[in-house]
Structure formats: C-alpha cells, structure tokens
Design an enzyme around this catalytic site. Structure first.
Site, PDB file in Angstrom:
ATOM      1  N   HIS A 329       0.817  -1.222   0.000  1.00  0.00           N
ATOM      2  CA  HIS A 329       0.000   0.000   0.000  1.00  0.00           C
ATOM      3  C   HIS A 329       0.849   1.270   0.000  1.00  0.00           C
ATOM      4  O   HIS A 329       0.426   2.342   0.436  1.00  0.00           O
ATOM      5  CB  HIS A 329      -0.958   0.008   1.200  1.00  0.00           C
ATOM      6  N   HIS A 438     -10.139  -6.368  -5.414  1.00  0.00           N
ATOM      7  CA  HIS A 438     -10.480  -7.372  -4.412  1.00  0.00           C
ATOM      8  C   HIS A 438     -11.366  -8.464  -5.010  1.00  0.00           C
ATOM      9  O   HIS A 438     -12.273  -8.978  -4.372  1.00  0.00           O
ATOM     10  CB  HIS A 438     -11.157  -6.759  -3.198  1.00  0.00           C
ATOM     11  N   TYR A 445     -13.122   1.585  -4.899  1.00  0.00           N
ATOM     12  CA  TYR A 445     -11.765   1.601  -5.428  1.00  0.00           C
ATOM     13  C   TYR A 445     -11.753   2.096  -6.876  1.00  0.00           C
ATOM     14  O   TYR A 445     -10.790   2.715  -7.314  1.00  0.00           O
ATOM     15  CB  TYR A 445     -11.149   0.207  -5.356  1.00  0.00           C
TER      16      TYR A 445
END
Length: 1002
Positions: A329, A438, A445
């Site tokens: 991240h 995901h 997102y």
C-alpha cells in the site's frame, strides 16, 4: 518482540572479535539519536548472545504471522559484497541470510526465519552472528534497531537489492503490484532501441509535457504567510547538515507492521518519525510555491529546502533499490513525490540530482512493469490510483532520446493491455463495465482508478503514444456504467462492499478527462457522449471552463439514463426510468457475498442475498433520502433479501486470517453458480439467483429468487425457501426505510394514513392487499402470505466500531416461520406511484383479463412471468430440461435466463447462461471430510485468473422460425427437431447476454 536499540551504551550480551571494534555513535542515526558503530576487518564478526525465542508457524492459527528478523544498517560507501547474518546454537548455524552492501545510506531488511533464510531455524536458537564482508580489508557499518524476533504478516516482507531472496512467492500473490519492485526492475526491455526520435515522437513528448504540467501545477499566489508556514513546517523535520552527513527525523510508512499491534502507537511516539505521506505532500507544496513565485529570494530558500528534503529522503533509504522492509500500500503514501520532483526537474538537473531522482521514481513506481510479457499484464486499480502518474513522470523527465521513445512506447503498450477487458476475475475492467478490485466489482476503489487513469488517457491522446482503441473503449464503458448504478452521485448500497455507509459516490472529473481524450478510435477530439454525461453530472455551482467549452460546441447535458443493464461480473441488474434507479444484487461461487474486515462491515453478511434497492428520492437523489440510514439499521433487513432474522450481536462477522494469501478479512463464497441478470432490448430485464448461505453461519439456508423488471413494475418471486434453524424466523424484506420524521405515514390497503408511532401489525392475508411506503413505492402482496409492518425506533450496532446506534424506521416483511421447507413469496413493487396507482394495480390483479402480469410458474425448477403490457415472457430457469412449455419456449438444456417479446410475426429473444464458468465440477479443497463447505480466501483460488469457459445453450422454440440476421454466438441448429419446433444454439461466455430476432418461417 525482542529488540535491541542502541542508546548510550553497548548491551552486555553483544560482543565482537578482537579484529573489530564497537562504539556508540551520534554521527548517523535512524531511530533515537545514536547507532552502534562497528569497525570491522575482513574476518570480523559481531555476536549477540540472546535466546531468539523462535517459534514456527502452526497450521490453523488465528493469525498467519511468521517469526521474522529485522535490522537497520547504515553504509557509508557502496560495496560489492555482503554482510551475513547467522542464527544458531553454540558453535552451530541453523539458518542464515546475506545482506548486500551495494548502497549508501540507511537500509533495512525484514526476513522470515522459516521461509526466507537458508537452513532450518531451531526452537533453541540463542545466538546471532553477523559476519563482515570478506572482499575488503576494513570498513565501518552502523546498526540501528536490531529486532531479533518479531511476528510479521507473511504477505508484507519485500525483497530488494539488499535481500533479493526474501518472499519470492510474493511476486505471484495479490500484493505483487506493490511488492514486486525488484522483479519489475529485472524485466528486459520490451522493444529494441529505435535509431532516432521521430518528429511525431518529439511532438508527442512536448504535448504530453505541456498537458502533464497543466494537470499538476495549480494556479497559486505565494504570500509572506505561505513562506512563514513553509519555514515552520520545514523546521519541524529537524533536517541538518554536518559536512556530507545529513540527518533529521526518520521518515516512515504509517503501518509499523514489524511491531506488535498493541505496541504500535507507543512505538510511533518513541521514534518521533514523520509519515512519508506528510513529507512528500510538503515537497509538493514547496515545488508548487517555487514554480508559482517570481521573487528570487523566496525561490532560493524554497530550492534549498527542497534539495535538503530530497537528500534526507535519499539518506533515509527512500531511494532506488530499497524496499524499506515492506512497500505494501506504498503508493498511497508516495504519490505526491512524483509530481513534486517533476516540477523541479530543471533545478534537479542543475544540482546534479536528476539522474538519481529519476531512478528512484522509476523504482518506487514499479515502472519496470511496463516491460512485462503481455500475457502476464493485469490492470490494477491501486496502481492506476497511486503510481500511474509516477510511472509516466519517471519517463517524461528522461532526456529526449531513443531510450525515452522505447520506454514511452512500452508504457503505452502496457497501459493498453492493462485496460482491456480482463479474463476471469482479473482486474481491472470487464466486458460488462464492472470495475474490479479485491476480486469483485468495487466502485469505492474504481473511483481512484478512474481519477488516475482517465487523465493519462487524455495526456497521451492524439499522440504517438495514445492507448489502444479497445483499451480506451474498455475504460469508457466502465466509467459510463458508473453513472448507471449511481443516482445521481451515490452508488447502490449493495455495491458498497466493506463500506456500508451509503455515502460512496462517483467523481465528475474522470468524465471530463475521458471526454477530452476524444473517441476511442481517435477520429474525434471530443467524445460527445461522455461530454454530455459529464455535463449532467457537473455540479451547477462549479461551472468550469471545460463545461463552457462543451456548451459552445453545441453539446448539452444528457437526460437521466433510462433502460435496463446487466452486469453479470457483478451479479447486478440495473433498471432505470425517469430519474429513479432500482438495482438487484446477488452472489455465487465466484463472487463473494460480503467483504468484512475486523473493523468494517461487521454485520453485512446479507448485503447481497438478492438485495433489491430503490433510489428515487432526494435533491439530488441519494441513499439517505431513499430510505437507507446507517444508525439503527437492522442488518437482517436489506430490501429484497431472504434471511434468517437474528439478534444483531449474532450477525457479527467472525473475521479470520484464513491463509497466507489474505489478511484478516471475510469474503464468503456460495457453492451455487446461478446468479445474475438479463436485459431485453436495453429496456426491461430480470435478475435471479440460487441462494445458499455459506455454512460458516447458516449453511442450511437456501432459496430460489427472481426479480422481473417491466417499466415501473418490479415482480419479486421466491420459492423453495428452506433451512433448519428452529430458533429464529426466516423473512423476506419488502422494505426498510428511515423515517427522518416519525410522522411520515404509510398506507396499508386503505386511504387512511398510518401515522401511529410506534406501530406494528401482522397481516395473515386471506386476500391480496396493497401497501404504500412514505417514499412513493407501492407494494402489491397476493393472498396466502404473512405480512408484517413496523414503525419503530430500531436499535442496532455500528458497522465498524460496534457502538450502539438507533434510528426511526418503517419496515415490511414476509414471514416464512422457523425452519421453513418449500417456503415461497410473491410481491410486486410499483416505483414512484401513489395511493390510487397501487390500489388500481391491486384491483386489476384480481382478474385475469386486466392483470398487468401473470405468474405462469414458480417452483424449484423455474420462475416464469408474462408481462402483458410488453407482451414479454421472462424465464428464470434454475434447472435444465424441465419441460417448460410456457409461451413460445418449450425447453432449454442449461440453467439459463430467457426473455421473449412477441412482435407480430417476430420474437425478440435474449438469453444467458449466468454461470461464469471459471471452473467446472467441485473444488474439493473448499470442503471438509463431511462434505461441508469451509471458508477459503478467494485470493488463494487458481480459477480467479482463469478465463470464462464457453458454454452452449440449446433453446427449443415452439413453431418454425428463422433468424432475421447474423447474431454473435447465435445460430439455428442443423437439427431443427420436429415440424413444430425450432432449435437454436447460443454460445455464452463471461455470462454475457445474447440477443437475437427470429421470424416466422412462412
């Protein structure tokens, strides 16, 4: 965690050989103000005599964390050699690893004992030996923060130039887009070096530079107050120089994953570090001020501060070749570094720092990924959101040369490949407009992805490096789809994944850049359809230069979208009329039912159990005004869902770390393949699913559910509802709507409003009745069912914090009792109606000749509805070869969805196999020895990246028909059956609907 921090004295259990020397130094430090100075010779060693307390990972543990070693080292000059860390007992070595010294400054390594070291770690290890490099006579290293043993998530260790063998498996896992910096760096260039830079390429460089600078350099007036603020902020970093030594507060990512969770906040206070994001944001602030002022004295001060910050960042190890232990991240914390140094590129060149900085940009953005083999390229929204601009900036600041042409050409190829509709459940965009992260459609997102990628498509448009037409079209479709499942700005709550706040909303800016990028074929400089969408979404109070430009071109805002759309990669049906939106959402063995984290969406397990949400209220229309309100929400009662109604505390997710592929998260899969939707002529449609809840909670819950959309009529059917729960009742929710005012009435079969609060009533229906909520939605409920209506203050739990919440709500549901067997339901919603409208509809339904629709079948095998106004019959066929014989359809050999509209001597037909067919048969490792499905991480499934396997539907029509045209994937079978039937074969892939027209064979 066993840690050595060197402050004012050398720990007694730390010794060295006679040919080396130890001291505490203030010259270089990372954490605190001191480090351990080790002056060594070629055969020197440093030894720590201390039990390591190593424990191997135990299968079945709640956490997947692994015992790991962490160290920080300062090296004054790069050396083509290694320092070796050996771990063992007495005179023996059980395991070891090498740490390369090919750097200057601070570097770290996170190394898992079991996975990343040579040899086999032992429970009784009590000694660490650090062996000096052998190729030089003598030298000095500084050590700070020696962590002998700490537990770290196995996904996070990152290999780099110092420890290239750490977490090799990470290059193949879900975090690879963050962690695989070294693998990206090692990829060979995609293309051969061109001989020269063409005029077209030179022009492309100039145009892209001009657009990029305009994108990132905001208009700004620099004041004395700005300069005072900047100086105060800079002083806070405590950066100072002593000769060629630069020091200051440490610069860290916010995670501190190598420190136990319970100690992280205390440790952050002790190290007194600066968060990387704050540091790089401030660099951007300085760069913008520098470029915005003409005052020479201010420019000199700003330039000195910028160079000091850049050098300190480099000294701290935020530089080429270093991974800082982990970079998961990372992009979110570094993204302002790229535009900051880009704006200062000329000054960096004059100071002799441009080449070093370009290498750092290239490294941390993972720009080497642009050379990956085409078949290995996968789009990733994280990258589009956080590092895509960094990759481009790292290439643009290269000098105009054949090398720059090669890199930008590779970038264009890589980006184009990344944006194409991806196979299976790979990211980022799908053929139906889904935007993946995901391993599912994920608007929260997708927003960041669009904000990142659409400007880049615009920057490259009309140049030699423009993205491929199909890639451009793929992003365009996904962006335009977002304005379909959002109304006006907020998207359906069923699409909120782990953020069920009801506040997720689209951004308008990507529509602007997509319009400015022109049409996908490159023939028109402005995409007028996207421009019209942008203008509808544009906030009136923020009229922009671009908006005015579109108006001058004669482009006007689009009308609110109307029609029906299918997104089967999201198990989503979208139906719109006027300004309202209805969405239906499900899940399957491919698409998870819910995403829950340890502090997010703790009660959301039912969110896609056939969720039917209406968004029709508010200015602009939004979730809150349309009935959804977090506080007091009964997490059992998502509209349209069939659930076992439990006390709220019993709905709390038991979030686990199920394997090394995942973190602490819950993403439960069904074992059913049938879930999705179908549309006909872009106007009407349907949704259906086989509901089977995962056995982690209520594995006996099953149902066959369907939703049919005709204009403003939404017909909801359920059959074969069953479970074995004898304690809590099973219910199908019609609606749950927040009452901002407790006096807001509802109506039940009467023109007299019900304003009583609290109010509850159960109706055992001997005859059909109607119901009208306070949001202009009417409900027709046929006889033979048990309807409950409630108006009350509801008490619930916060989805993230577990705090108690409450709110006033009206709700209605159909009861199926405890442990139902073969339960069923039927109800119809009229959207945006009134008392007269729903009462008339209810009356019309009492007579076959006036009924707007007829349920032809509702059983385990099929739900079939005929809408008379549209002369359309819709079939949810849960099983194959069921002998349908309703309307024009005699039979289908595959579980499918079919819609047929009759138009004189033609039939307009749409059909789909909703099974994504990512794998066939049963995946045995999802089941225990008793045959019960177990929880697995979707990230661990090999089929996630598998392409959809084509399937064929054989559809048998009554009568003799011929195709009116050639249709993709549709053909008349050679065997036409008997004289009274026609067989049509339909090839399905990616669960995409096929539509065709047949005419009577005269």
């Amino acid at each position: 965690m066993k840690i050595l921090v060197f402050d004012n004295e050398i720990p007694p259990h730390l010794v060295c050989d006679r040919s080396s020397h130890l001291a505490i130094s203030e010259r270089y430090y990372k954490y605190g103000k001191h480090s351990l100075q080790w002056a060594y010779s070629s055969n020197s060693y440093l030894q720590v005599n201390e039990p390591l307390l190593y424990r191997p990972y135990q299968e079945g543990s709640i956490s997947q964390e692994r015992d790991s070693f962490v160290v920080w080292i300062y090296n004054g000059e790069p050396i083509a050699d290694v320092v070796t860390f050996q771990f063992g007992r007495k005179d023996g070595v059980d395991c070891q690893f090498d740490f390369h010294l090919n750097f200057r400054g601070w570097r770290t390594a996170w190394v898992a004992y079991e996975r990343d070291m040579q040899g086999d770690p032992h429970l009784e290890m009590d000694k660490l030996t650090i062996r000096a490099p052998k190729s030089i006579g003598e030298g000095t290293l500084y050590i700070n923060q020696l962590v002998l043993n700490t537990r770290i998530d196995p996904r996070f260790h990152t290999r780099d130039k110092q420890v290239p063998l750490v977490n090799l498996e990470g290059d193949q896992k879900a975090n690879a887009h963050w962690l695989s910096l070294l693998a990206f760096e090692e990829l060979a260039p995609r293309y051969a070096m061109p001989e020269s830079v063409s005029t077209e390429q030179q022009r492309a460089h100039e145009v892209t530079h001009e657009r990029f600078e305009k994108l990132i350099l905001e208009d700004r007036i620099v004041t004395h107050a700005d300069m005072l603020r900047i100086k105060m902020m800079f002083a806070n970093f405590e950066i100072s120089r002593n000769g060629n030594v630069i020091s200051g507060r440490p610069i860290d990512l916010p995670f501190f994953d190598h420190v136990p969770k319970e100690d992280r906040e205390r440790w952050k206070e002790l190290v007194n570090g600066v968060q990387l994001s704050a540091y790089t944001d401030f660099m951007m602030d300085i760069a913008v001020c520098y470029r915005s002022t003409d005052q020479a004295s201010w420019k000199r001060e700003l330039q000195v501060m910028f160079m000091d910050m850049l050098d300190h960042l480099d000294e701290q190890g935020w530089t080429y070749g270093s991974a800082q232990g982990t970079v998961h991240h990372f992009g979110y914390n570094y993204r302002n570094y790229y535009p900051a140094v880009y704006l200062m590129r000329n000054e960096l060149a004059q100071a002799g720092r441009l080449e070093r900085t370009q290498q750092t940009m290239y490294w941390y953005s993972g720009a080497g990924r642009i050379h990956a083999p085409l078949e290995e390229i996968e789009g990733n929204i994280d990258i589009f959101n956080t590092t895509l601009h960094g990759i481009l900036a790292s290439l643009l600041i290269l000098p105009d040369s054949p090398a720059k042409v090669r890199e930008l050409t590779s970038f264009s190829t890589w980006l184009s490949q990344s944006l194409l509709p991806a196979p299976g459940l790979r990211s980022a965009y799908k053929s139906d407009g889904s935007a993946y992260h995901h391993v599912n459609h994920y608007p929260a997102y997708a927003i960041g992805g669009f904000l990142g990628v659409t400007p880049v498509i615009y920057l490259l448009s009309g140049t030699a490096y423009r993205v491929d037409e199909l890639a451009h079209g793929s992003v365009r479709k996904a962006l335009l789809a977002m304005r379909l499942y959002s109304n006006k700005y907020e998207w359906l709550v069923s699409l909120s994944a782990r953020h069920p706040t009801g506040k997720g909303e689209l951004e308008v800016v990507p529509f602007q850049y997509m319009a400015l990028a022109g049409t996908p074929d490159g023939l028109q400089p402005i995409d007028e359809e996207v421009a019209a969408a942008y203008m509808r979404l544009h906030h009136d109070e923020e009229k922009s230069e671009v908006y005015e430009r579109f108006l001058e071109m004669g482009i006007t805002p689009e009308d609110d979208p109307n029609g029906h759309w299918t997104m089967n990669f999201a198990a989503l049906a979208i139906h719109r009329r006027g300004s309202w939106l209805v969405g239906a959402r499900g899940h399957s063995r491919y698409l998870w039912a819910n995403e829950s984290y340890v502090s997010a969406n703790l009660y959301g397990r039912y969110i896609s159990h056939g969720h039917v949400q209406i968004m029709s209220q508010g200015q602009p229309i939004n979730n809150e005004a349309s009935g959804y309100h977090h506080d007091g929400w009964d997490w059992n009662r998502w509209p349209g869902t069939t659930t076992v109604h439990k006390p709220i505390p019993e709905l709390r997710s038991n979030v686990r770390n199920v394997d090394a592929f995942s973190g602490f998260e819950e993403m439960l899969l069904s074992d059913e393949t049938y879930a999705g939707g179908l549309n006909l002529e872009g106007r009407n449609g349907m949704f259906a699913m086989k509901l089977h809840e995962h056995p982690k909670y209520e594995g006996s819950l099953r149902a066959r559910k369907s939703v049919f959309f005709f204009d403003n009529r939404i017909i909801c059917l359920g059959s074969d509802i069953e479970n074995t729960n004898t304690v809590y009742p099973t219910e199908t929710t019609l609606f749950q709507s927040h009452l901002a005012d407790q006096k807001c009435p509802i109506w039940v079969n009467d023109h007299s409003p019900i304003r009583e609060f609290p109010y509850s009533h159960e109706h055992v229906l001997d005859e059909s009745i109607w119901l009208l909520d306070h949001l202009e939605n009417g409900y027709y409920i046929p006889a033979g069912q048990r309807l409950s209506v409630s108006r009350s203050v509801q008490h619930s739990k916060h989805q993230a914090t577990d705090a108690y919440t409450q709110g006033s709500f009206a709700a209605a549901w159909l009861g199926h009792g405890c442990a139902p067997q073969q339960g069923s339901y039927e109800y119809t919603i009229l959207v945006k109606t009134d008392q007269d409208g729903i009462e008339t509809f209810c009356a019309d339904m009492q007579h076959a000749e006036s009924a707007p629709y007829t349920v032809l079948r509702k059983d385990r095998s099929a739900h079939i509805v005929k809408d008379h106004a549209n002369q359309t019959t819709a079939y949810a066929l849960f099983e194959a070869n069921t002998g349908i014989n309703e309307g024009w359809l005699r039979d289908v050999d595959t579980p499918a969805m079919v819609m047929i509209r009759e138009a004189e001597d033609e039939l307009i037909i749409s059909a789909v196999d909703p099974d994504l067919h990512l794998y066939e048969g049963k995946e045995w490792d999802q089941y225990d020895e008793d045959g019960n499905q177990v929880e697995v991480s979707v990230y661990s499934r090999k089929w996630v990246h598998a392409p959809s396997i084509p399937s064929t539907i054989r559809l048998i029509l009554r009568g003799n028909w011929v195709m009116r045209d050639d249709y993709l994937g549709c053909r008349l079978a050679i065997d036409h059956g008997d004289d009274d039937t026609t067989i049509i074969e339909i090839t399905c892939k990616d669960a995409m609907p096929r539509e065709f027209v047949v005419g009577m064979n005269m």
